[in-house]
Write a protein that holds these residues in place. Structure first.
Motif, mmCIF file in Angstrom:
data_model
loop_
_atom_site.group_PDB
_atom_site.id
_atom_site.type_symbol
_atom_site.label_atom_id
_atom_site.label_comp_id
_atom_site.label_asym_id
_atom_site.label_seq_id
_atom_site.Cartn_x
_atom_site.Cartn_y
_atom_site.Cartn_z
ATOM 1 N N LYS A 197 12.341 55.684 -34.373
ATOM 2 C CA LYS A 197 11.205 55.307 -35.210
ATOM 3 C C LYS A 197 10.411 54.165 -34.577
ATOM 4 C CE LYS A 197 13.282 56.720 -39.619
ATOM 5 N NZ LYS A 197 13.772 56.252 -40.947
ATOM 6 N N LYS A 198 11.109 53.220 -33.986
ATOM 7 C CA LYS A 198 10.437 52.099 -33.326
ATOM 8 C C LYS A 198 9.558 52.588 -32.192
ATOM 9 C CE LYS A 198 11.459 47.831 -30.761
ATOM 10 N NZ LYS A 198 12.560 46.959 -30.250
ATOM 11 N N GLN A 199 10.089 53.507 -31.377
ATOM 12 C CA GLN A 199 9.308 54.042 -30.263
ATOM 13 C C GLN A 199 8.098 54.831 -30.755
ATOM 14 O OE1 GLN A 199 11.797 56.280 -27.587
ATOM 15 N NE2 GLN A 199 13.170 54.560 -27.168
ATOM 16 N N ARG B 102 5.072 57.926 -24.749
ATOM 17 C CA ARG B 102 3.821 57.450 -24.144
ATOM 18 C C ARG B 102 2.631 57.986 -24.927
ATOM 19 N NH1 ARG B 102 3.822 58.407 -17.730
ATOM 20 N NH2 ARG B 102 1.605 58.385 -18.298
ATOM 21 N N LYS B 103 1.743 57.071 -25.286
ATOM 22 C CA LYS B 103 0.584 57.435 -26.100
ATOM 23 C C LYS B 103 -0.336 58.411 -25.385
ATOM 24 C CE LYS B 103 -2.836 55.302 -29.133
ATOM 25 N NZ LYS B 103 -3.335 54.009 -29.677
ATOM 26 N N ASP B 104 -0.402 58.321 -24.049
ATOM 27 C CA ASP B 104 -1.303 59.191 -23.290
ATOM 28 C C ASP B 104 -0.751 60.604 -23.131
ATOM 29 O OD1 ASP B 104 0.721 58.108 -21.638
ATOM 30 O OD2 ASP B 104 -0.433 58.550 -19.830
ATOM 31 N N LEU B 105 0.531 60.805 -23.433
ATOM 32 C CA LEU B 105 1.153 62.123 -23.264
ATOM 33 C C LEU B 105 1.493 62.806 -24.583
ATOM 34 C CD1 LEU B 105 3.607 61.531 -20.265
ATOM 35 C CD2 LEU B 105 1.378 62.665 -20.227
ATOM 36 N N LEU B 106 1.916 62.047 -25.574
ATOM 37 C CA LEU B 106 2.385 62.640 -26.830
ATOM 38 C C LEU B 106 1.196 62.892 -27.760
ATOM 39 C CD1 LEU B 106 4.585 63.603 -28.705
ATOM 40 C CD2 LEU B 106 4.989 61.233 -29.387
ATOM 41 N N ARG B 107 0.831 64.164 -27.875
ATOM 42 C CA ARG B 107 -0.299 64.561 -28.722
ATOM 43 C C ARG B 107 0.144 65.494 -29.850
ATOM 44 N NH1 ARG B 107 -1.593 65.056 -23.436
ATOM 45 N NH2 ARG B 107 -1.179 67.304 -23.492
ATOM 46 N N ILE C 171 3.598 53.647 -30.486
ATOM 47 C CA ILE C 171 2.461 54.355 -29.876
ATOM 48 C C ILE C 171 1.594 55.054 -30.930
ATOM 49 C CG2 ILE C 171 3.686 54.709 -27.689
ATOM 50 C CD1 ILE C 171 4.035 57.665 -28.550
ATOM 51 N N GLY C 172 1.889 54.797 -32.194
ATOM 52 C CA GLY C 172 1.102 55.417 -33.259
ATOM 53 C C GLY C 172 1.262 56.919 -33.329
ATOM 54 N N ALA C 173 2.453 57.423 -33.024
ATOM 55 C CA ALA C 173 2.704 58.866 -33.030
ATOM 56 C C ALA C 173 2.591 59.429 -34.441
ATOM 57 C CB ALA C 173 4.081 59.163 -32.454
#
Length: 280
Positions: A218-220, A190-195, A224-226
């Motif tokens: 890698k797809k996941q 999740r983009k809002d959680l993974l910093r 989210i632009g990790a």
């Protein structure tokens, strides 16, 4: 956070085949790091978290003045034995405050795959359990006067690598994490959680983490632009960084092996990664 039963079931099944708050004052014992006279200090401490008494091995170079980054070490599914302590000492020699964490609690160490499965199962069925204990370790590290509280990272091996990826996908407060031959899939990305910045060091000959799992990871991450780097090492199997893997492979009939070349290369990649993350 709730997870679908199907996801939890698949997580638990995958793990079975993978080898790998209110904090009162902690108790501690401090001794010089072996016969080293360079200023290395080792501490064995304990502190409560999540209805368990966690133990930790902390090591740092006392001759270094001022604050510095700290790095947690999350062990393989064997628990806090000599191997994660060895890695903590190596991190301390690089100038970090290092803490190898007893994630199981009460100093439990697995002596065979059956006990390892029993100790690790709760963390796959409830990923938040690991996050709570890692959070307690982060809080304990922040009490050290020589720790830069804004510069804490972590490394994990096999089970520990997968646990770290799960925890940062749940929003854990770490600047950067490195997974060595860990599981890749678990908690949702999740983009809002993974910093957290991520480095994955993977054995391309790993029998447990398949190419399909690598592709899905890698797809996941990409979706989210990790911020992540994935490095695969040819001919490296699961548990390729641990010299004891050859002994365990024979003893427990597991498809694992130590790989000196991949071990050295992945450790060097970790060093470069943390220099970039911490800016020093």
């Amino acid at each position: 956070m709730n997870f679908p039963k199907q996801l939890l079931g698949s997580l638990l099944l995958a793990f079975l085949f993978t080898s790998c708050n209110n904090n009162p004052p902690a108790t501690a014992s401090t001794t010089p790091a072996g016969s080293d006279t360079s200023g290395m200090r080792e501490e064995t401490i304990s502190f409560p978290s999540d209805s368990a008494n966690l133990q930790a091995f902390v090591v740092y170079d006392d001759s270094i003045k001022g604050k510095r980054p700290a790095v947690l070490v999350i062990p393989e599914w064997w628990g806090l034995n000599d191997y994660p302590k060895k890695r903590a000492r190596m991190l301390a020699k690089l100038g970090y405050v290092a803490m190898a964490l007893d994630l199981f609690g009460d100093g439990k160490v697995a002596l065979n795959p059956d006990s390892a499965k029993a100790y690790t199962a709760p963390f796959y069925s409830d990923p938040m359990k690991a996050k709570r204990r890692i959070d307690a370790a982060i809080a304990r590290l922040k009490t050290y006067d020589n720790v830069d509280t804004a510069a804490i990272g972590a490394i994990g091996y096999c089970f520990g690598g997968g646990v770290l990826l799960n925890s940062v996908r749940l929003g854990d407060d770490l600047k950067g994490v490195v997974s060595f031959h860990g599981s890749l899939l678990g908690t949702p990305a999740r983009k809002d959680l993974l910093r957290t910045k991520i480095l994955v060091c993977h054995g391309n000959a790993d029998k447990f983490v398949t190419p399909a799992m690598v592709a899905e990871f890698k797809k996941q991450m990409d979706s989210i632009g990790a911020s992540y780097t994935f490095i695969g090492y040819d001919s490296a199997t699961h548990a390729f960084t641990n010299p004891e893997s050859d002994v365990n492979a024979q003893k427990f009939h597991m498809p694992i092996a130590y790989n000196l070349k991949a071990d050295t290369a992945s450790w060097n990649a970790m060093k470069d990664f943390f220099k970039g993350v911490f800016g020093r």
